[in-house]
Design a protein around this motif. Structure first.
Motif, PDB file in Angstrom:
ATOM      1  N   LEU A  87      12.161 -15.532   2.706  1.00 35.93           N
ATOM      2  CA  LEU A  87      10.916 -15.317   3.451  1.00 35.93           C
ATOM      3  C   LEU A  87      10.094 -14.230   2.786  1.00 35.93           C
ATOM      4  N   GLU A  88       8.971 -14.609   2.258  1.00 32.77           N
ATOM      5  CA  GLU A  88       8.000 -13.648   1.752  1.00 32.77           C
ATOM      6  C   GLU A  88       6.948 -13.509   2.843  1.00 32.77           C
ATOM      7  N   PRO A  89       6.315 -12.339   2.948  1.00 31.88           N
ATOM      8  CA  PRO A  89       5.315 -12.209   4.006  1.00 31.88           C
ATOM      9  C   PRO A  89       4.313 -13.363   3.934  1.00 31.88           C
ATOM     10  N   GLY A  90       4.194 -14.076   5.029  1.00 34.20           N
ATOM     11  CA  GLY A  90       3.183 -15.139   5.089  1.00 34.20           C
ATOM     12  C   GLY A  90       3.609 -16.469   4.487  1.00 34.20           C
ATOM     13  N   ARG A  91       4.785 -16.547   3.861  1.00 28.18           N
ATOM     14  CA  ARG A  91       5.182 -17.867   3.352  1.00 28.18           C
ATOM     15  C   ARG A  91       6.704 -17.965   3.261  1.00 28.18           C
ATOM     16  N   ILE A  92       7.151 -19.202   3.451  1.00 29.00           N
ATOM     17  CA  ILE A  92       8.588 -19.462   3.315  1.00 29.00           C
ATOM     18  C   ILE A  92       8.829 -19.903   1.883  1.00 29.00           C
TER      19      ILE A  92
ATOM     20  N   VAL B 204       6.694  -4.695 -14.355  1.00 27.93           N
ATOM     21  CA  VAL B 204       5.676  -5.039 -13.359  1.00 27.93           C
ATOM     22  C   VAL B 204       6.275  -4.847 -11.969  1.00 27.93           C
ATOM     23  N   ALA B 205       5.766  -3.885 -11.236  1.00 24.95           N
ATOM     24  CA  ALA B 205       6.286  -3.578  -9.892  1.00 24.95           C
ATOM     25  C   ALA B 205       7.802  -3.334  -9.932  1.00 24.95           C
ATOM     26  N   GLY B 206       8.251  -2.632 -10.964  1.00 24.97           N
ATOM     27  CA  GLY B 206       9.683  -2.342 -11.071  1.00 24.97           C
ATOM     28  C   GLY B 206      10.497  -3.541 -11.526  1.00 24.97           C
TER      29      GLY B 206
ATOM     30  N   LEU C 224      -1.084  -0.077  -8.738  1.00 18.01           N
ATOM     31  CA  LEU C 224       0.008  -0.349  -7.796  1.00 18.01           C
ATOM     32  C   LEU C 224       1.302  -0.711  -8.530  1.00 18.01           C
ATOM     33  N   LYS C 225       1.208  -1.678  -9.427  1.00 16.29           N
ATOM     34  CA  LYS C 225       2.427  -2.225 -10.028  1.00 16.29           C
ATOM     35  C   LYS C 225       2.853  -1.532 -11.312  1.00 16.29           C
ATOM     36  N   GLY C 226       2.147  -0.478 -11.711  1.00 17.46           N
ATOM     37  CA  GLY C 226       2.495   0.206 -12.954  1.00 17.46           C
ATOM     38  C   GLY C 226       1.891  -0.522 -14.140  1.00 17.46           C
TER      39      GLY C 226
ATOM     40  N   VAL D 138       2.405 -20.251 -15.903  1.00 11.81           N
ATOM     41  CA  VAL D 138       3.375 -19.139 -15.917  1.00 11.81           C
ATOM     42  C   VAL D 138       4.068 -19.053 -14.558  1.00 11.81           C
ATOM     43  N   ARG D 139       3.302 -19.236 -13.505  1.00 13.44           N
ATOM     44  CA  ARG D 139       3.902 -19.200 -12.166  1.00 13.44           C
ATOM     45  C   ARG D 139       4.936 -20.318 -12.006  1.00 13.44           C
ATOM     46  N   ASP D 140       4.610 -21.509 -12.507  1.00 15.97           N
ATOM     47  CA  ASP D 140       5.523 -22.649 -12.351  1.00 15.97           C
ATOM     48  C   ASP D 140       6.745 -22.539 -13.259  1.00 15.97           C
TER      49      ASP D 140
ATOM     50  N   PHE E  44       1.483 -13.026 -13.163  1.00 18.67           N
ATOM     51  CA  PHE E  44       0.537 -13.293 -14.252  1.00 18.67           C
ATOM     52  C   PHE E  44      -0.741 -13.862 -13.646  1.00 18.67           C
ATOM     53  N   LYS E  45      -1.780 -13.031 -13.611  1.00 16.55           N
ATOM     54  CA  LYS E  45      -3.029 -13.470 -12.970  1.00 16.55           C
ATOM     55  C   LYS E  45      -4.237 -13.243 -13.858  1.00 16.55           C
ATOM     56  N   LEU E  46      -4.062 -12.492 -14.962  1.00 15.31           N
ATOM     57  CA  LEU E  46      -5.188 -12.153 -15.831  1.00 15.31           C
ATOM     58  C   LEU E  46      -5.078 -12.896 -17.147  1.00 15.31           C
TER      59      LEU E  46
HETATM   60  N1  COA Z   1      11.378 -14.536  -3.725  1.00 13.71           N
HETATM   61  C1  COA Z   1      10.270 -15.281  -3.928  1.00 13.71           C
HETATM   62  N2  COA Z   1       9.099 -14.767  -4.330  1.00 13.71           N
HETATM   63  C2  COA Z   1       9.043 -13.448  -4.509  1.00 13.71           C
HETATM   64  C3  COA Z   1      10.149 -12.604  -4.326  1.00 13.71           C
HETATM   65  C4  COA Z   1      11.359 -13.205  -3.904  1.00 13.71           C
HETATM   66  N3  COA Z   1      12.470 -12.496  -3.714  1.00 13.71           N
HETATM   67  N4  COA Z   1       9.776 -11.343  -4.582  1.00 13.71           N
HETATM   68  C5  COA Z   1       8.482 -11.369  -4.929  1.00 13.71           C
HETATM   69  N5  COA Z   1       8.044 -12.644  -4.880  1.00 13.71           N
HETATM   70  C6  COA Z   1       6.684 -13.127  -5.135  1.00 13.71           C
HETATM   71  C7  COA Z   1       5.712 -12.464  -4.192  1.00 13.71           C
HETATM   72  O1  COA Z   1       5.618 -13.160  -2.972  1.00 13.71           O
HETATM   73  C8  COA Z   1       4.424 -12.535  -4.993  1.00 13.71           C
HETATM   74  O2  COA Z   1       3.917 -13.832  -4.871  1.00 13.71           O
HETATM   75  P1  COA Z   1       2.338 -14.125  -4.735  1.00 13.71           P
HETATM   76  O3  COA Z   1       1.823 -14.077  -6.146  1.00 13.71           O
HETATM   77  O4  COA Z   1       2.293 -15.482  -4.135  1.00 13.71           O
HETATM   78  O5  COA Z   1       1.752 -13.064  -3.861  1.00 13.71           O
HETATM   79  C9  COA Z   1       4.884 -12.389  -6.434  1.00 13.71           C
HETATM   80  O6  COA Z   1       6.269 -12.745  -6.429  1.00 13.71           O
HETATM   81  C10 COA Z   1       4.737 -10.997  -6.996  1.00 13.71           C
HETATM   82  O7  COA Z   1       5.539 -10.157  -6.198  1.00 13.71           O
HETATM   83  P2  COA Z   1       5.500  -8.565  -6.260  1.00 13.71           P
HETATM   84  O8  COA Z   1       5.375  -8.137  -7.668  1.00 13.71           O
HETATM   85  O9  COA Z   1       6.652  -8.051  -5.490  1.00 13.71           O
HETATM   86  O10 COA Z   1       4.119  -8.203  -5.612  1.00 13.71           O
HETATM   87  P3  COA Z   1       3.612  -8.150  -4.122  1.00 13.71           P
HETATM   88  O11 COA Z   1       2.160  -8.000  -4.236  1.00 13.71           O
HETATM   89  O12 COA Z   1       4.161  -9.272  -3.307  1.00 13.71           O
HETATM   90  O13 COA Z   1       4.248  -6.797  -3.534  1.00 13.71           O
HETATM   91  C11 COA Z   1       5.042  -4.524  -3.727  1.00 13.71           C
HETATM   92  C12 COA Z   1       3.955  -5.546  -4.108  1.00 13.71           C
HETATM   93  C13 COA Z   1       4.753  -3.216  -4.373  1.00 13.71           C
HETATM   94  C14 COA Z   1       5.075  -4.390  -2.220  1.00 13.71           C
HETATM   95  C15 COA Z   1       6.394  -5.069  -4.204  1.00 13.71           C
HETATM   96  O14 COA Z   1       6.290  -5.366  -5.576  1.00 13.71           O
HETATM   97  C16 COA Z   1       7.575  -4.148  -4.039  1.00 13.71           C
HETATM   98  O15 COA Z   1       8.134  -3.975  -2.982  1.00 13.71           O
HETATM   99  N6  COA Z   1       8.040  -3.586  -5.144  1.00 13.71           N
HETATM  100  C17 COA Z   1       9.251  -2.812  -5.225  1.00 13.71           C
HETATM  101  C18 COA Z   1      10.034  -3.464  -6.325  1.00 13.71           C
HETATM  102  C19 COA Z   1      11.479  -3.176  -6.361  1.00 13.71           C
HETATM  103  O16 COA Z   1      12.121  -2.819  -5.402  1.00 13.71           O
HETATM  104  N7  COA Z   1      12.024  -3.414  -7.542  1.00 13.71           N
HETATM  105  C20 COA Z   1      13.407  -3.356  -7.823  1.00 13.71           C
HETATM  106  C21 COA Z   1      13.720  -2.370  -8.904  1.00 13.71           C
HETATM  107  S1  COA Z   1      14.409  -0.900  -8.234  1.00 13.71           S
END
Ligand code: COA
Ligand code: AMP
Length: 630
Positions: free
Chosen positions: A167-172, A500-502, A532-534, A562-564, A572-574
């Motif tokens: 479960l991701e926020p807003g989508r399964i 990217v985001a850790g 946000l993501k570094g 890239v997403r698929d 990857f959005k840019l």
């Molecule tokens: N399963 C499926 N999809 C996932 C996923 C998972 N476990 N984790 C992330 N995704 C998806 C997200 O839904 C997002 O999809 P979208 O493009 O449809 O929005 C995409 O992958 C990118 O995810 P993310 O980089 O996590 O960005 P975000 O905008 O959803 O969230 C943060 C931003 C900062 C809240 C989030 O990145 C975060 O919590 N980061 C901490 C990272 C972390 O703990 N890293 C581990 C190393 S210690």
């Protein structure tokens, strides 16, 4: 003892140091010695001992009276549920699941892929494998089917343990169709898939191959712990390298138990019984080491959090979990703190909670920027410790050994080398650099226990990736320096890995996907700064001569590709269409110059550049998408 004394002891007498540390875990047969030199710079630890990871993480605590202590707290704001499992309950569940695996023919050495979200069953799956000596490989849920297929083919699992959905926020996130797709792509076929049906989206099971999680356990004999050799692989964890093919990092059983146990007190300041929380994901190394194994090996309670730092439901979630579950030490990625800070810069949410239980915040996974550290320190009123490590090592290379001796924090530095790590800065020719001078960060071999002895089925790649540049040293892939006080500073990667985001990602892998687009003649992917993501990936695309479709259409197709093929986690959005890529006269793409332009940083025109005018064109193109502002 002081940090310095402990560190010196580990350097002067590694054998004695680690044999003593090995007393903290339970052995079926103690090892005769610690280090085994296998020649040609390959090493193993505790190879002739016999032990079991699950016994050390679960059974021994039940045997010594911790059966009623919570082992796992599951806190899931995305499903609105919370639950607790004691060590005794965990033991029963893990023995039953292990029994189900044994009943399907899974035995010691067989591989098992785990594809699960942040539910307690993910840890149960890991521990069930450890119990019978099966080698697990957890795959992060944010990867696409093709990435899962690559891992299936590389480690050839006999079984797959998966959930129907995440479960991701807003989508399964439907895991099961992804799994079915991956099995179809892959050449190797697992014999059985055991599926945890989640009520948010139960999956169709494939007859003859798939079994329901609970039904598979009915009537089976609970499995006992199988003693394994100290060098037996506990797990394989794939991580990004320079090329598209991920590297299968091997974690050896005994070294990992011994080293992780050491860290829980000496780094994370936890005593057995304390609640420890790592807000990461089981698909990453932080999740393996600090959601699952280390806290359990040490007799702590671990929190499995199924949510995000913000939006589930608000920027106070972290603080709520800390108060509610009495968390002592909290570990997350700087990105997560930046996300909270962006949403709640004044820290108003924090005021709603009593955080007096919290001793420290630990950050890792990416560079911790000073603003984030200072903000968190002010907000929480506890020390914030940056620490540096990698999937390959499984635990801290450089950190602040606060439980042993809290060293002064220098913001910008993850502090000092941990025992067993002889960290040295080398120049290109392999000469040791003076304090304060930048170079490649290396670790003199042997690496300490628990670190990777090799890559799965790829010892040559292991040598080429890590051991060949500086003979006698492990090359970390990071560049940095050490100051006069021995504090380490991590400055940049020396390869094509971005963070990217850790999350660790390979720009090479993204380039391979983009190059497969029929209209793309040439491309380059670089990591550009993101508040946000570094870092986030940026793709520069040169089109095949004669292609005259709208650029927006092509870039959108590339983003989708890239997403698929890699997954949403690549973020990857840019993507930008450019006439030419900036190159040296010998044809090397000037990626770091593009990064500097995008980030608005100063740069020197490379002397070897083939066509300086292209840089202005790239700057202008980047400005159209909000970069290159400098
Ligand atoms: N399963 C499926 N999809 C996932 C996923 C998972 N476990 N984790 C992330 N995704 C998806 C997200 O839904 C997002 O999809 P979208 O493009 O449809 O929005 C995409 O992958 C990118 O995810 P993310 O980089 O996590 O960005 P975000 O905008 O959803 O969230 C943060 C931003 C900062 C809240 C989030 O990145 C975060 O919590 N980061 C901490 C990272 C972390 O703990 N890293 C581990 C190393 S210690
Ligand atoms: P991973 O294997 O996913 O844990 O990524 C490891 C890489 O992340 C390291 O090689 C560094 O490039 C980066 N990294 C991890 N922790 C830190 C840190 N504390 N400071 C700077 N970079 C870090």
């Amino acid at each position: 003892m002081t940090y310095r004394e402990v560190y010196q002891a580990s350097m002067a007498d590694p054998e004695g140091f680690w044999m003593q540390a090995s007393e903290t875990i339970d052995w079926t047969q103690k090892p005769s010695r610690a280090l085994f030199d296998r020649g040609e710079h390959l090493y193993e630890w505790f190879a002739d001992g016999l032990t079991n990871g699950c016994y050390n993480a679960v059974d021994r605590h039940v045997a010594t009276g911790r059966g009623d202590q919570p082992a796992i707290i599951h806190d899931s704001p995305v499903t609105g549920t919370k639950s607790t499992l004691t060590y005794a309950e965990l033991q029963t569940r893990v023995a039953n699941l292990a029994g189900a695996l044994v009943a399907r023919g899974v035995t010691k050495g067989d591989r098992v892929i785990i594809d699960m979200p942040m539910v307690p069953e993910a840890l149960e799956a890991m521990l069930a494998c450890a119990r019978i000596g099966a080698v697990h490989s957890v795959v992060f849920g944010g990867f696409a089917a093709q990435e899962l297929a690559v891992r299936i083919d590389d480690c050839q699992p006999k079984a797959i343990l998966a959930a129907s959905c995440g479960l991701e926020p807003g989508r399964i996130v439907e895991y099961k169709p992804l799994l079915d797709g991956a099995i179809e792509f892959a050449n190797h076929t697992p014999e059985v898939c055991i599926i945890l049906q989640r009520e948010q989206s139960p999956a169709d099971l494939t007859p003859g191959r798939d079994l329901d999680w609970h039904e598979a356990q009915q009537g089976v004999t609970p499995a006992d712990c199988v003693p394994v050799e100290g060098n037996h692989p506990a797990y394989i964890l794939y991580t990004s390298g320079t090329t598209g093919a991920p590297k299968g990092v091997v974690r050896p059983t005994a070294g990992h138990l011994v080293a992780l146990h050491w860290t829980m007190k000496n780094i994370y300041q936890c005593d057995p019984g304390d609640v420890f929380w790592a807000a990461s994901d089981v698909g990453w190394v932080v999740g393996h080491s600090y959601i699952c194994y280390a806290p359990l090996i040490h007799g702590n309670t671990t929190v499995v959090f199924e949510g995000k730092p913000v939006g589930t439901p608000d920027a106070g979630t972290f603080w709520r979990v800390i108060e509610e579950h009495n968390v002592r030490s909290f570990f997350t990625a700087p990105t997560a703190i930046r996300a909270v800070k962006r949403e709640d810069p004044k820290g108003l949410e924090r005021q709603r909670y009593d955080l007096s239980c919290l001793r420290a915040l630990y950050l890792a996974g990416e560079r911790a920027d000073p603003d984030t550290i200072e903000w968190a320190q002010d907000l929480l009123g506890v020390p914030v410790y940056d620490h540096w490590w990698q999937t390959e090592t499984g635990y801290t290379i450089a950190g602040n050994p606060a439980g042993l001796e809290a060293l002064p924090v220098k913001i910008g530095s993850p502090t000092v080398a941990m025992p067993g790590y002889d960290v040295q800065i080398l120049d290109e020719a392999g000469h040791r650099q003076a304090p304060g001078t930048l170079g490649a960060i290396t670790i003199k071999l042997p690496l300490p226990p628990g670190t990777l002895p090799t890559l799965w089925n790829a010892t040559d790649r292991f040598r080429n990736s890590y051991l060949s540049t500086f003979p006698g040293y492990y090359e970390t892939g990071d560049a940095g320096m050490i100051d006069d006080d021995g504090y380490l500073y991590i400055m940049a990667r020396t390869d094509d890995v971005i963070n990217v985001a850790g999350h660790r990602l390979s720009t090479g892998a993204m380039e391979e996907v983009l190059a497969g687009h029929p209209d793309v003649a040439e491309c380059a992917v670089v990591g550009v700064a993101d508040p946000l993501k570094g870092q986030v990936p940026l793709g520069l695309l040169c089109l095949t001569t004669g292609v005259n479709r709208p650029h927006g259409e092509i870039t959108a197709e590339c983003v989708k590709r890239v997403r698929d093929q890699i997954g949403p986690v690549a973020a990857f959005k840019l993507a930008l269409v450019v006439d030419r890529l900036p190159k040296t006269r010998s044809g090397k793409i000037l990626r770091s110059t593009v990064v500097k332009i995008a980030d608005g940083a100063d740069f020197k025109m490379p002397a070897t550049i083939d066509d300086p005018a292209i840089l202005d064109e790239i700057r202008t193109a980047l400005q159209t998408i909000g970069y290159a502002k400098g």
